[in-house]
Design an enzyme around this catalytic site. Sequence first.
Site, PDB file in Angstrom:
ATOM      1  N   ARG A 154       6.913  -7.816   2.797  1.00 10.51           N
ATOM      2  CA  ARG A 154       6.813  -9.212   2.388  1.00 10.51           C
ATOM      3  C   ARG A 154       5.382  -9.708   2.283  1.00 10.51           C
ATOM      4  NH1 ARG A 154      11.617  -8.320   4.762  1.00 10.51           N
ATOM      5  NH2 ARG A 154      10.291  -7.065   6.077  1.00 10.51           N
ATOM      6  N   LYS A 184     -10.550   9.732   6.132  1.00  8.64           N
ATOM      7  CA  LYS A 184     -11.619  10.723   6.328  1.00  8.64           C
ATOM      8  C   LYS A 184     -12.495  10.347   7.510  1.00  8.64           C
ATOM      9  CE  LYS A 184     -12.006  11.450   1.339  1.00  8.64           C
ATOM     10  NZ  LYS A 184     -12.860  11.056   0.207  1.00  8.64           N
ATOM     11  N   ARG A 195      -4.488  -6.547   7.275  1.00  8.95           N
ATOM     12  CA  ARG A 195      -3.502  -6.314   8.348  1.00  8.95           C
ATOM     13  C   ARG A 195      -3.967  -5.085   9.110  1.00  8.95           C
ATOM     14  NH1 ARG A 195       2.944  -6.272   7.976  1.00  8.95           N
ATOM     15  NH2 ARG A 195       2.457  -8.484   8.072  1.00  8.95           N
ATOM     16  N   HIS A 202      -0.260 -13.916  13.388  1.00 10.71           N
ATOM     17  CA  HIS A 202       0.167 -13.745  11.988  1.00 10.71           C
ATOM     18  C   HIS A 202       0.243 -15.160  11.395  1.00 10.71           C
ATOM     19  CE1 HIS A 202       1.878 -12.228   8.446  1.00 10.71           C
ATOM     20  NE2 HIS A 202       2.933 -11.573   8.908  1.00 10.71           N
TER      21      HIS A 202
HETATM   22  N1  ASP Z   1       6.825  -8.876   9.429  1.00 15.86           N
HETATM   23  C1  ASP Z   1       6.419  -9.472  10.673  1.00 15.86           C
HETATM   24  C2  ASP Z   1       5.094  -8.900  11.153  1.00 15.86           C
HETATM   25  O1  ASP Z   1       4.465  -8.168  10.423  1.00 15.86           O
HETATM   26  C3  ASP Z   1       7.460  -9.408  11.706  1.00 15.86           C
HETATM   27  C4  ASP Z   1       7.879  -8.030  12.143  1.00 15.86           C
HETATM   28  O2  ASP Z   1       7.313  -7.031  11.715  1.00 15.86           O
HETATM   29  O3  ASP Z   1       8.804  -7.972  12.939  1.00 15.86           O
HETATM   30  O4  ASP Z   1       4.689  -9.193  12.242  1.00 15.86           O
END
Ligand code: ASP
Length: 294
Positions: free
Chosen positions: A38, A66, A88, A116
């Site tokens: 998502r 690497k 991320r 997040h």
């Molecule tokens: N998609 C959300 C996250 O990346 C929740 C999860 O992974 O449970 O934190």
Amino acid sequence: MLLDMADGYVEQNRSLDKRKNLLRGRTVVNLFFENSTRTRTSFELAGKRLGADVINMQVSASSVQKGETLIDTAMTLNAMHLDVLVVRHPDSGAVKLLSEKVNCAVINGGDGSHEHPTQALLDALTIRRRKGRLSGLTVAICGDVLHSRVARSNIHLLNVMGARVRLVGPRTLLPSQVERMGVEVFHDMRAGLEDVDVVMMLRIQNERMRGNFIPSIREYFHFFGLDYDKLALAKPDAVIMHPGPMNRGVEIDSDVADDVERSLIREQVEMGVAVRMACLHALAGPLPNADGGA
Ligand code: ASP
């Protein structure tokens, strides 16, 4: 404010012509060191719908494999004159560290079990659109709070917006001294759900667990899985949320998750695109009173 801006983008996304050129000439890079469905897709769509050039960096195909360090990766990208970097990373704090080394705007797309923020924004937008407000609502965040960056960001934002937050889960999955975060804590799900307006379920984050936190999936579902029986204790018009990905039959019953009247899980995904458009707009859009851009 971001939520108001995002409201406008919901309408744009529902129309036939979904594209604007507000970010023409800007470059957005998605740098994901962890899996995502998502968040990555919605940042990509958000950037494209605003007219930016969007690049998805596959860490598995990059020099990180690497042995290039996080900072070297950031410096390399920085030299390419990006405008926004969405990151991320599996380690808490890594995104902040990286943001100190680059000149462009950095958005945290989730760092370890820390934060997040865009998830909390999209959750707030989803609730506000259904309930008309956030202030005065009672929101129960249930399940694996200990490992959840979604929970942490939601606790902060919901508190700021005037909602009351309850955390519901077994002792092993709630952080110690969590009451200091301005929440009420419940270890009995039925008590925790009593009269709440919103039930926000969390995924059991097996990938972040070192050791055994629950006796068995069956027992966990029995005590902490959301089914119609437990939901009956919430307000009759209480809504159900889950950030995804869901473990059906573990933290949430499948019929409850798919309940078209009460589940907002699909709306959350839709709001994710609008909120990320608002964030990109705020960080890389033309300054107020500047000419050009549109
Ligand atoms: N998609 C959300 C996250 O990346 C929740 C999860 O992974 O449970 O934190």
